[in-house]
Write an enzyme that holds these catalytic residues in place. Structure first.
Site, PDB file in Angstrom:
ATOM      1  N   SER A  92      29.421  60.048  40.354  1.00  0.00           N
ATOM      2  CA  SER A  92      29.584  58.665  40.729  1.00  0.00           C
ATOM      3  C   SER A  92      30.732  58.328  40.488  1.00  0.00           C
ATOM      4  CB  SER A  92      28.495  57.974  39.754  1.00  0.00           C
ATOM      5  OG  SER A  92      28.733  56.765  39.596  1.00  0.00           O
ATOM      6  N   SER A  93      31.336  56.886  41.086  1.00  0.00           N
ATOM      7  CA  SER A  93      32.451  56.329  40.956  1.00  0.00           C
ATOM      8  C   SER A  93      32.517  55.649  39.554  1.00  0.00           C
ATOM      9  CB  SER A  93      32.642  55.429  42.184  1.00  0.00           C
ATOM     10  OG  SER A  93      31.641  54.449  41.897  1.00  0.00           O
ATOM     11  N   CYS A  94      31.501  55.672  38.918  1.00  0.00           N
ATOM     12  CA  CYS A  94      31.563  55.050  37.518  1.00  0.00           C
ATOM     13  C   CYS A  94      32.197  55.863  36.459  1.00  0.00           C
ATOM     14  CB  CYS A  94      30.169  54.435  37.108  1.00  0.00           C
ATOM     15  SG  CYS A  94      29.168  55.617  36.698  1.00  0.00           S
ATOM     16  N   HIS A  97      20.236  48.549  41.951  1.00  0.00           N
ATOM     17  CA  HIS A  97      21.645  48.004  42.318  1.00  0.00           C
ATOM     18  C   HIS A  97      21.579  46.859  43.024  1.00  0.00           C
ATOM     19  CE1 HIS A  97      22.051  52.472  41.793  1.00  0.00           C
ATOM     20  NE2 HIS A  97      23.145  52.284  41.021  1.00  0.00           N
ATOM     21  N   LYS A 131      28.216  62.269  33.615  1.00  0.00           N
ATOM     22  CA  LYS A 131      28.429  62.569  34.916  1.00  0.00           C
ATOM     23  C   LYS A 131      29.874  63.311  34.734  1.00  0.00           C
ATOM     24  CE  LYS A 131      25.093  61.533  37.786  1.00  0.00           C
ATOM     25  NZ  LYS A 131      24.471  62.658  38.702  1.00  0.00           N
ATOM     26  N   TYR A 137      25.899  56.921  31.182  1.00  0.00           N
ATOM     27  CA  TYR A 137      25.729  57.495  32.508  1.00  0.00           C
ATOM     28  C   TYR A 137      26.829  58.428  32.958  1.00  0.00           C
ATOM     29  CZ  TYR A 137      24.660  58.022  37.650  1.00  0.00           C
ATOM     30  OH  TYR A 137      24.561  58.301  38.783  1.00  0.00           O
ATOM     31  N   HIS A 197      14.828  66.178  45.652  1.00  0.00           N
ATOM     32  CA  HIS A 197      14.644  65.661  46.913  1.00  0.00           C
ATOM     33  C   HIS A 197      13.767  64.331  47.256  1.00  0.00           C
ATOM     34  CE1 HIS A 197      10.669  67.400  46.036  1.00  0.00           C
ATOM     35  NE2 HIS A 197      10.397  66.890  47.395  1.00  0.00           N
TER      36      HIS A 197
HETATM   37  O1  GFB Z   1      25.098  47.678  41.967  1.00  0.00           O
HETATM   38  P1  GFB Z   1      25.103  47.024  40.318  1.00  0.00           P
HETATM   39  O2  GFB Z   1      23.953  47.018  39.695  1.00  0.00           O
HETATM   40  O3  GFB Z   1      25.811  48.206  39.637  1.00  0.00           O
HETATM   41  O4  GFB Z   1      25.945  45.606  40.224  1.00  0.00           O
HETATM   42  P2  GFB Z   1      27.718  48.631  39.298  1.00  0.00           P
HETATM   43  C1  GFB Z   1      27.102  45.491  40.865  1.00  0.00           C
HETATM   44  C2  GFB Z   1      27.276  44.131  40.768  1.00  0.00           C
HETATM   45  O5  GFB Z   1      26.590  43.145  41.470  1.00  0.00           O
HETATM   46  C3  GFB Z   1      27.506  43.366  39.564  1.00  0.00           C
HETATM   47  C4  GFB Z   1      26.312  42.244  40.674  1.00  0.00           C
HETATM   48  O6  GFB Z   1      28.829  42.750  39.047  1.00  0.00           O
HETATM   49  C5  GFB Z   1      26.312  42.655  39.198  1.00  0.00           C
HETATM   50  O7  GFB Z   1      26.112  41.653  38.303  1.00  0.00           O
HETATM   51  N1  GFB Z   1      24.673  41.447  40.968  1.00  0.00           N
HETATM   52  C6  GFB Z   1      24.424  40.466  41.469  1.00  0.00           C
HETATM   53  C7  GFB Z   1      23.745  42.321  40.910  1.00  0.00           C
HETATM   54  N2  GFB Z   1      23.354  40.264  42.078  1.00  0.00           N
HETATM   55  C8  GFB Z   1      22.586  41.533  41.459  1.00  0.00           C
HETATM   56  C9  GFB Z   1      21.312  41.727  41.449  1.00  0.00           C
HETATM   57  O8  GFB Z   1      20.412  41.100  41.910  1.00  0.00           O
HETATM   58  N3  GFB Z   1      20.886  43.017  40.974  1.00  0.00           N
HETATM   59  C10 GFB Z   1      22.075  43.963  40.379  1.00  0.00           C
HETATM   60  N4  GFB Z   1      21.886  45.186  40.204  1.00  0.00           N
HETATM   61  N5  GFB Z   1      23.400  43.588  40.654  1.00  0.00           N
HETATM   62  C11 GFB Z   1      26.487  50.784  38.686  1.00  0.00           C
HETATM   63  C12 GFB Z   1      26.332  51.696  37.570  1.00  0.00           C
HETATM   64  O9  GFB Z   1      27.554  49.783  38.507  1.00  0.00           O
HETATM   65  O10 GFB Z   1      26.682  51.432  39.772  1.00  0.00           O
HETATM   66  C13 GFB Z   1      25.881  52.888  37.575  1.00  0.00           C
HETATM   67  O11 GFB Z   1      25.888  50.851  36.460  1.00  0.00           O
HETATM   68  C14 GFB Z   1      26.301  53.561  38.925  1.00  0.00           C
HETATM   69  O12 GFB Z   1      26.419  53.713  36.687  1.00  0.00           O
HETATM   70  C15 GFB Z   1      26.264  52.646  40.178  1.00  0.00           C
HETATM   71  O13 GFB Z   1      27.799  53.983  38.814  1.00  0.00           O
HETATM   72  C16 GFB Z   1      26.937  53.165  41.325  1.00  0.00           C
HETATM   73  O14 GFB Z   1      28.284  48.879  40.706  1.00  0.00           O
HETATM   74  O15 GFB Z   1      28.109  47.543  38.562  1.00  0.00           O
END
Ligand code: GFB
Length: 314
Positions: free
Chosen positions: A108-110, A180, A141, A137, A12
């Site tokens: 998760s969608s992953c 994210h 899941k 991960y 929570h």
């Molecule tokens: O949201 P994100 O970290 O996760 O990255 P995923 C999504 C996309 O955004 C990737 C780009 O192509 C990243 O390279 N990106 C651009 C960035 N700038 C940034 C930044 O500053 N930070 C981050 N984090 N990304 C996750 C999974 O995947 O999504 C988990 O690893 C989970 O398992 C989650 O499913 C919902 O969408 O790629």
């Protein structure tokens, strides 16, 4: 689900669990059971067994998990598989042992194959190799949703699972390393404006496509499914519309008033190139998302939580 039923919301303090608590409270559910991780370590089998024996919840919403963005998933690979497997296994099993009437497991969608046809239907799970960056991960899941299916098949437990798109909203993690994309970009662009910087670095090529669901919509969908869905197959939850990371960056830049240059850091991973969920099953069950992305982003930027973090984010 009776309004005085004992509903355990695991996790929570997290973004999803907190949204579930807000939603249930607003609907008049008045017997919510929660524990912080300091009070109950969900990785501890004996502690979870004692908790269920003592509290005997009627319903369980399993939102406790170790989560993070693409770099966190790829860096803490051991922690992501271990912690998630332990947490969900303990909670699902004890829910079975103690006769929980219904459990909802958050996936998760992953979990879907890296190159799944788009939009991704629920039955594409386990039809191809996973994306490497979040494989541990995703494997955890997948184990969770299969455990729910298996317990339903063998013991007739009413355990359901949902697979949300990328989430955002109140309680998000804004750490630049572990978060994210959406919260990271909100922070980077706001800080650039506050600091008078004229360039912002976006990870990867900007070409991957993602869809983003406000966590309050997710909580609403979860409640809807708790009331109306009792089948073994998982249900995708998302808006069913995606955009490129570059488009997301441009939208955020516009909302916070950043007019400088957007640069792409190709040394950072792109991850899956596209994951847009097929939400026809969810629509067939009578639920549609309400919060449009731009509206949801404005709400975050207008929130107390966001303002409290000023001046860093301004
Ligand atoms: O949201 P994100 O970290 O996760 O990255 P995923 C999504 C996309 O955004 C990737 C780009 O192509 C990243 O390279 N990106 C651009 C960035 N700038 C940034 C930044 O500053 N930070 C981050 N984090 N990304 C996750 C999974 O995947 O999504 C988990 O690893 C989970 O398992 C989650 O499913 C919902 O969408 O790629």
């Amino acid at each position: 689900m009776e309004k005085n039923a004992k509903i355990y919301v695991a996790g929570h303090r997290g973004m999803v669990g907190a949204a579930l608590v807000r939603r249930l409270t607003r609907e008049g559910y008045r017997n919510l059971l929660v524990r912080t991780s300091a009070e109950l370590d969900l990785r501890d089998q004996a502690a979870v067994a004692r908790f269920f024996a003592q509290e005997k919840p009627d319903y369980v919403l399993l939102a406790a998990a170790k989560v993070g963005g693409i770099v966190a998933n790829n860096t803490y690979r051991g922690e992501f598989i271990y912690e998630n497997l332990m947490i969900q296994t303990n909670v699902i099993h004890q829910s079975h042992v103690h006769g929980v009437k219904k459990l909802l497991f958050l996936g998760s969608s992953c979990i879907y194959p890296r190159q799944a046809p788009q939009p991704i239907r629920e039955d594409y799970v386990l039809t191809g190799p996973l994306e490497y960056t979040n494989e541990p991960y995703a494997v955890a899941k997948i184990a969770g949703l299969k455990m729910c299916e298996a317990y339903r098949a063998q013991y007739d437990d009413n355990f359901i699972s949902v697979m949300p798109a990328n989430l955002y909203g109140p309680g998000d993690n804004y750490d630049l390393h572990n978060s994210h994309a959406l919260p990271a970009l909100l922070r980077k662009f706001s800080e650039a404006v506050a600091g008078g910087h004229d360039r912002v670095q976006v990870w990867g090529t900007g070409t991957p496509r993602r869809e983003f669901l406000h966590v309050d919509d997710l909580a609403d969908a979860c409640l809807h499914l708790m009331l109306h869905y009792n089948e073994p197959e998982p249900v995708n939850i998302g808006p069913g519309q995606d955009l490129t990371i570059q488009e997301l960056a441009e939208l955020i830049a516009e909302l916070v008033g950043f007019t400088g240059a957007i640069e792409f850091d190709f040394s950072r991973p792109d991850g899956t190139m596209r994951k847009v969920l097929d939400v026809s099953k969810l629509h067939g069950l009578g639920w549609h998302h309400r919060i449009r992305l731009e509206e949801g982003l404005r709400a975050v930027l207008d929130s107390e939580e966001w303002r409290a973090a000023s001046p860093r984010r301004t």
